[in-house]
Each structure stands twice: as C-alpha cells, then as structure tokens.
Motif scaffolding. Structure first.
Motif, short mmCIF file in Angstrom:
data_model
loop_
_atom_site.label_atom_id
_atom_site.label_comp_id
_atom_site.label_asym_id
_atom_site.label_seq_id
_atom_site.Cartn_x
_atom_site.Cartn_y
_atom_site.Cartn_z
N GLN A 290 57.80 80.64 -78.57
CA GLN A 290 58.62 79.42 -77.76
C GLN A 290 60.12 79.93 -77.76
OE1 GLN A 290 57.94 75.84 -79.54
NE2 GLN A 290 59.06 76.33 -81.49
N GLY A 291 60.68 79.46 -76.60
CA GLY A 291 62.19 79.66 -76.42
C GLY A 291 62.64 79.16 -75.11
N LEU A 292 63.80 78.56 -75.04
CA LEU A 292 64.32 78.29 -73.80
C LEU A 292 65.78 78.52 -74.00
CD1 LEU A 292 62.46 74.86 -72.61
CD2 LEU A 292 62.38 77.13 -71.46
N PRO A 293 66.56 79.02 -72.99
CA PRO A 293 65.87 79.85 -71.87
C PRO A 293 64.86 80.93 -72.32
CG PRO A 293 68.17 79.88 -71.79
CD PRO A 293 67.96 79.30 -72.95
N THR A 294 63.95 81.34 -71.57
CA THR A 294 63.12 82.45 -71.95
C THR A 294 63.66 83.70 -72.37
OG1 THR A 294 61.42 81.74 -69.92
CG2 THR A 294 61.26 84.04 -70.99
N ASN A 342 67.51 84.78 -77.10
CA ASN A 342 68.31 84.06 -75.93
C ASN A 342 69.85 83.63 -76.47
OD1 ASN A 342 67.88 81.75 -77.44
ND2 ASN A 342 66.33 81.06 -76.19
N PRO A 343 70.37 82.70 -75.72
CA PRO A 343 71.79 82.57 -76.09
C PRO A 343 71.83 81.56 -77.43
CG PRO A 343 71.42 81.96 -73.62
CD PRO A 343 70.13 82.39 -74.24
N LEU A 344 70.70 81.02 -77.94
CA LEU A 344 70.68 80.18 -78.93
C LEU A 344 70.24 80.96 -80.29
CD1 LEU A 344 68.90 77.01 -77.55
CD2 LEU A 344 71.33 77.40 -77.61
N GLY A 345 69.76 82.26 -80.33
CA GLY A 345 69.47 82.96 -81.24
C GLY A 345 68.52 84.02 -81.13
N MET A 346 67.84 84.61 -82.08
CA MET A 346 66.99 85.74 -82.32
C MET A 346 66.12 85.59 -83.19
SD MET A 346 68.02 89.83 -83.04
CE MET A 346 68.33 89.54 -84.73
N ALA A 347 64.80 86.07 -83.03
CA ALA A 347 63.65 85.99 -83.94
C ALA A 347 63.03 87.41 -83.91
CB ALA A 347 62.67 84.98 -83.33
N LYS A 348 62.39 87.73 -85.09
CA LYS A 348 61.92 89.07 -85.14
C LYS A 348 60.53 88.96 -85.98
CE LYS A 348 65.77 92.30 -86.32
NZ LYS A 348 66.25 93.15 -87.23
N CYS A 349 59.57 89.60 -85.46
CA CYS A 349 58.08 89.86 -85.97
C CYS A 349 57.76 91.03 -86.13
CB CYS A 349 57.25 88.88 -85.13
SG CYS A 349 55.53 88.63 -85.93
N SER A 350 57.01 91.44 -87.07
CA SER A 350 56.60 93.03 -87.29
C SER A 350 55.14 93.13 -87.76
CB SER A 350 57.42 93.75 -88.48
OG SER A 350 58.78 93.62 -88.23
N CYS A 351 54.48 94.38 -87.33
CA CYS A 351 53.08 94.52 -87.84
C CYS A 351 52.83 95.85 -88.13
CB CYS A 351 51.96 94.01 -86.90
SG CYS A 351 52.21 94.78 -85.37
N LYS A 352 51.75 96.27 -88.75
CA LYS A 352 51.77 97.71 -89.00
C LYS A 352 50.46 98.10 -88.35
CE LYS A 352 53.82 97.86 -93.67
NZ LYS A 352 53.70 98.07 -95.04
N LEU A 353 50.43 99.59 -87.87
CA LEU A 353 49.37 100.05 -87.31
C LEU A 353 48.89 101.10 -87.88
CD1 LEU A 353 47.39 100.47 -84.51
CD2 LEU A 353 49.44 101.87 -83.48
N VAL A 354 47.59 101.29 -88.38
CA VAL A 354 47.00 102.48 -88.91
C VAL A 354 45.94 103.07 -88.00
CG1 VAL A 354 45.75 103.17 -91.06
CG2 VAL A 354 47.42 101.43 -91.13
N ILE A 355 46.17 104.30 -87.82
CA ILE A 355 44.93 105.19 -86.88
C ILE A 355 44.11 105.80 -88.06
CG2 ILE A 355 44.85 106.86 -85.08
CD1 ILE A 355 46.50 104.66 -84.59
N PHE A 356 42.69 105.81 -87.70
CA PHE A 356 41.91 106.57 -88.53
C PHE A 356 40.86 107.44 -87.63
CE2 PHE A 356 39.99 102.28 -87.52
CZ PHE A 356 38.75 102.49 -87.27
N ASP A 357 40.05 108.22 -88.30
CA ASP A 357 39.11 108.94 -87.53
C ASP A 357 37.89 108.15 -87.90
OD1 ASP A 357 40.68 110.92 -86.30
OD2 ASP A 357 40.75 112.12 -88.27
N LYS A 358 36.92 108.71 -86.88
CA LYS A 358 35.46 108.16 -87.22
C LYS A 358 34.87 108.10 -88.48
CE LYS A 358 30.70 108.59 -84.90
NZ LYS A 358 29.87 109.45 -83.92
N ASP A 359 34.93 109.23 -89.26
CA ASP A 359 34.35 109.62 -90.45
C ASP A 359 35.44 109.33 -91.76
OD1 ASP A 359 32.03 110.41 -89.18
OD2 ASP A 359 32.81 112.43 -89.16
N ASP A 360 36.37 108.45 -91.52
CA ASP A 360 37.51 108.25 -92.51
C ASP A 360 36.95 106.74 -93.16
OD1 ASP A 360 39.77 107.87 -94.22
OD2 ASP A 360 41.21 107.98 -92.43
N LYS A 361 35.94 107.18 -94.10
CA LYS A 361 35.32 106.18 -94.65
C LYS A 361 36.36 105.39 -95.80
CE LYS A 361 30.41 107.85 -94.20
NZ LYS A 361 29.16 108.48 -95.04
N GLY A 362 37.11 106.25 -96.58
CA GLY A 362 37.81 106.08 -97.35
C GLY A 362 38.78 104.80 -97.09
N LEU A 363 39.22 104.85 -95.87
CA LEU A 363 40.45 104.12 -95.16
C LEU A 363 39.61 102.88 -94.86
CD1 LEU A 363 43.12 103.29 -93.94
CD2 LEU A 363 42.59 104.29 -91.92
#
Length: 378
Positions: A290-294, A342-363
């Motif tokens: 959410q945020g106004l202005p967009t 926007n002019p009122l401020g800033m917000a951050k959000c992070s996430c992690k992406l892990v790529i695995f193979d078909k037979d990567d059973k350990g992951l």
C-alpha cells in the motif's frame, strides 16, 4: 546274451536297454527240472523303436510369447521339444515360410532361429510347427524389433490465448506400433541457448504450452521418445513473439474513481517469500503493498539493479508487485530485494531464491525440514 537271469513263468516278457532303431534277434528256451530244451528263434530280426509320442514343446519358461529386440542386434528364438519319432520342424512368420536372412538349425529335440542383425521389417508373429505320424503342435512368439523413433514432422504454432502457444505436428510413424512411445516438448527463450522441458509425456500430436512471458520470443522443440531413446528433434523454424496484453480497461464504461486525498507511506501488506525452483522452470515472485501516491518499484538482485534488465519481466498494478524469472538457471539463485518509494518514505522487502536439479534430493530434504520447523514454530 541272456536277457533274464532267472527263468520266467509267463509267456510274455519286455526286453529293456535296447538302442533305438537297432535290429535285434531273439530266441526262447523252455526250462524244467530235466534241463533246457531246444531254442526257438524268430525268423526275422526286430527293429527296436521308441514308443510313439505326439510332438510337445518343452518350454520351461525359457521363451516368452512376446519379445522385444533392438534393431541391429541378433534375434534368436530357441525351442526344445519331444516327440517320437522326432517331429518335422517348420518355421513361419505371419503365416508364411521364413526365407532370406535367417539361419535355422534343427536337431532331434531342439531348433533355433537366428537373424544376426535384425531390422524393423523383421517384426511379426513367428510360429514353429512340429509334426510326426502321431500328432502336431505349434508355438507362437510375437517379435517386435524397435529402434530410435523417427522424428515427427511439420511443426505448427498457434497463439490462441495470450501467454500460451498451441503446438501441432504430424505423428512419427513409429508411435502406432509402440505402446510406450510418446513426445517431449521443450521451449527456449531467445535470450538463452539452453532448452528447457515444458512437458515430458504427450501421446497426442497437439499440446498447449502455458506460462509464456508477454513480449518475449520463444523457439519450440518436439522430440519422440521410446524405450530405446529419443528421435532427432523437430524445431520451430522461426521464434514466436508472445503478444503483450492490450490496455483494454478503457473500453469498459466504469464509474470514475476519485482517489482519497490522504497520503500513505509505502508498506508491505503481504511480503515476498523464499522460493526453491527446479532448474529450467520459471519463478514468480509477488507481494502486496500500500502507498499513496503510488510508489515507484525497483528490483535488485544482491546489490545490482535488475528493473531495466530484459532478462526479467515485472509488473506493478492494483497493489501487487510481480517479478518473473523465466527458465531459471544456477546463476539466478540468490537474494532479491524490492524497494518501494514515494514522497512520504521508502519500504524494503527481500527473499531468497534457490535453484535445484531434478535429482538434488539433499536440497529437497533440507527444504522440507525447514518448512516443518517453520510450521512447528507457529
């Protein structure tokens, strides 16, 4: 040579231990307390013959009714049987006498049929027929000679629904005669040289590929596969451009919306979450804000700004930010950050992406354990 060690009281006797088809002469003497009488002989010799037996196969599970042979290898059918006198052996294929490239060996109770280098045309129902004066018998073996499938032909592409492409092609001629034959569909974004699997088991000659990104160019590939291996690929000759969604909201008669006058600092209502994606598949990250202005949205991978990169596709609309990473590879793994401002401020959000193979059973196991711990901690 005496055939009995002691005299017999009867008037009939069976002599054993004789060799088949040998002629023997016999004579008989009467014996009593007064001594041995004069012998009486048969006027002609007797030919020792085995008891008559109709032909019968002795399979013992060695030869099945169906067999599959790879083209180029030897086709060998070996059968054992019994019969007296020894039966006459005849080999047929699909009801006709075999002739040509095969080698047939026969003995008293065995027969073998060999083609040293089989071909697809050698497929058929093979029958071995036995006959003697006391009966007949036969045994059928269905032989399938298989090879790498021939490729399909005439690939056609139709974009019927935005974001999807329907592929049609002419069947490989080997699909009808092989129950396990099927097709594999692959796609390739023009921004990468790697092909990625869209689906692995298609039995018809039509398939719709979904999840394609608007504005991107794709090549498509169809491969036939059976138990032996894969055919040569059938590729689309030109890349297909996925049409962008049209701005059609203006065509509807909607009541004019007046935004509220209040202003709101950017914040996340539903943050980004971590992802684990199999290599070659697409990854979609999204969050609600959410945020106004967009607010203006800017995406980062690590410390690098990726908002302007053609490698990614992003959208910001109706309070939802979305980032799509097509055909993920190992280099796409890492931390992704969305910055809203926007002019009122800033917000951050992070996430992690892990790529695995078909037979990567350990992951996969570690991801399941992590999910279970997260669930128990609630």
């Amino acid at each position: 040579m005496k055939t009995t060690k002691i005299p017999i009281a009867g008037t009939a006797f069976t002599v054993g231990g004789l060799q088949e088809r040998m002629k023997y002469f016999f004579r008989i003497r009467a014996v009593n307390e007064g001594g041995v009488g004069e012998p009486i002989e048969l006027s002609e010799g007797v030919l020792a013959m085995p008891p008559p037996v109709a032909p019968r196969f002795d399979l013992q599970g060695k030869l099945k009714n169906k067999t599959v042979v790879r083209a180029g290898t030897a086709l060998c059918l070996h059968l054992s049987f019994t019969g007296s006198p020894p039966p006459v052996v005849t080999w047929l294929r699909d009801g006709f006498l075999t002739k040509g490239r095969e080698v047939i060996t026969k003995s008293k109770n065995h027969s073998q049929f060999i083609i040293s280098s089989s071909q697809r045309s050698d497929s058929g129902v093979y029958r071995v027929h036995l006959s003697n004066d006391y009966g007949e018998a036969h045994y059928d073996v269905s032989v399938t000679v298989t090879d790498f499938p021939r490729p399909p032909k005439n690939l056609r592409l139709v974009e019927e629904v935005p974001g999807t492409v329907t592929l049609q092609w002419d069947h490989t001629p080997d699909l009808a005669n092989d129950d396990g034959a099927h097709y594999i569909i692959l796609k390739r974004d023009t921004s990468t040289a790697s092909w990625f699997t869209a689906t692995e088991r298609v039995f018809s000659n039509k398939y719709t590929v979904t999840g394609l990104l608007p504005g991107r160019k794709y090549y498509f590939r169809v491969i036939a596969q059976n138990s032996i291996g894969e055919s040569d690929p059938l590729d689309s000759k030109e890349p297909l451009i996925i049409a962008k969604e049209k701005e059609c909201i203006s065509s509807f008669l909607l009541k004019e919306y007046t935004p509220p006058s209040r202003q709101v600092k950017p914040s996340f209502l539903l943050p980004l979450k971590d992802h684990a994606v199999r290599r070659g598949h697409d990854c979609t990250m999204s969050c609600a804000y959410q945020g106004l202005p967009t607010p203006q949205a800017c995406w980062y991978k690590g410390e690098s700004k990726i908002s302007d990169s053609p490698r990614f596709w992003q959208s910001t609309a109706n309070g939802v930010c979305t980032l799509i990473i097509p055909s993920c590879g190992a280099k796409d793994g890492g931390e992704y950050t969305l910055v809203l401002e926007n002019p009122l401020g800033m917000a951050k959000c992070s996430c992690k992406l892990v790529i695995f193979d078909k037979d990567d059973k350990g992951l996969l196991e570690s991801l399941v354990d992590r999910a279970n711990k997260s669930y128990l901690a609630r």
